[in-house]
Scaffold this motif. Sequence first.
Motif, PDB file in Angstrom:
ATOM      1  N   ARG A 120      -7.296   1.402  -4.618  1.00  0.00           N
ATOM      2  CA  ARG A 120      -6.831   1.048  -3.275  1.00  0.00           C
ATOM      3  C   ARG A 120      -5.392   1.478  -3.027  1.00  0.00           C
ATOM      4  O   ARG A 120      -4.842   1.189  -1.971  1.00  0.00           O
ATOM      5  CB  ARG A 120      -6.939  -0.466  -3.069  1.00  0.00           C
ATOM      6  CG  ARG A 120      -8.373  -0.986  -3.136  1.00  0.00           C
ATOM      7  CD  ARG A 120      -8.392  -2.514  -3.022  1.00  0.00           C
ATOM      8  NE  ARG A 120      -9.735  -3.049  -3.136  1.00  0.00           N
ATOM      9  CZ  ARG A 120     -10.527  -3.285  -2.114  1.00  0.00           C
ATOM     10  NH1 ARG A 120     -10.114  -3.038  -0.882  1.00  0.00           N
ATOM     11  NH2 ARG A 120     -11.739  -3.775  -2.305  1.00  0.00           N
ATOM     12  N   THR A 171      -2.741   0.219  -4.119  1.00  0.00           N
ATOM     13  CA  THR A 171      -2.063  -1.005  -3.732  1.00  0.00           C
ATOM     14  C   THR A 171      -1.483  -1.701  -4.952  1.00  0.00           C
ATOM     15  O   THR A 171      -2.117  -1.757  -6.012  1.00  0.00           O
ATOM     16  CB  THR A 171      -3.033  -1.948  -3.002  1.00  0.00           C
ATOM     17  OG1 THR A 171      -3.533  -1.281  -1.840  1.00  0.00           O
ATOM     18  CG2 THR A 171      -2.336  -3.229  -2.575  1.00  0.00           C
ATOM     19  N   THR A 191       0.851  -1.182   0.000  1.00  0.00           N
ATOM     20  CA  THR A 191       0.000   0.000   0.000  1.00  0.00           C
ATOM     21  C   THR A 191       0.885   1.229   0.000  1.00  0.00           C
ATOM     22  O   THR A 191       1.801   1.329   0.815  1.00  0.00           O
ATOM     23  CB  THR A 191      -0.915  -0.006   1.227  1.00  0.00           C
ATOM     24  OG1 THR A 191      -1.694  -1.194   1.223  1.00  0.00           O
ATOM     25  CG2 THR A 191      -1.844   1.188   1.212  1.00  0.00           C
TER      26      THR A 191
END
Length: 129
Positions: free
Chosen positions: A76, A78, A23
């Motif tokens: 996200r 990510t 992340t």
Amino acid sequence: EVQLQAYGGGLVQDGGFLRLSCTASGFTSDAYAIGWFRQAPGKEREGVSCLSSSDGATYYADFVKGRFTISSDNARNTVYLQMNSLKPEDTAVYYCAVADNGVVVMRTYPLDPYGYQHWGQGTLVTVSS
């Protein structure tokens, strides 16, 4: 400030699979590269795979081609590393990192750790035989 958090490591048997996640936040560049690296005990850190934010291009080290896949979920923030057919020699601490100058990195040495300025903490992957 770029902040990276890698997780998803663990213990898996020979031939197994894992998915690592990274992340990221605080990007300082719109055209960065994000990569996965690993370091086994007593060995130098080596590049595994990377992805360009500008065009989605990916690059893999020969020793993971056909087994590992890098992907991203921009919603996200990510980046993932899907690792299949794991081998004991894949045992290492895996790191994610960001290169601010992604265009240059992807055109020159995409898996050279020295091209990456921002690093997260590592996550340990252990593959048992």
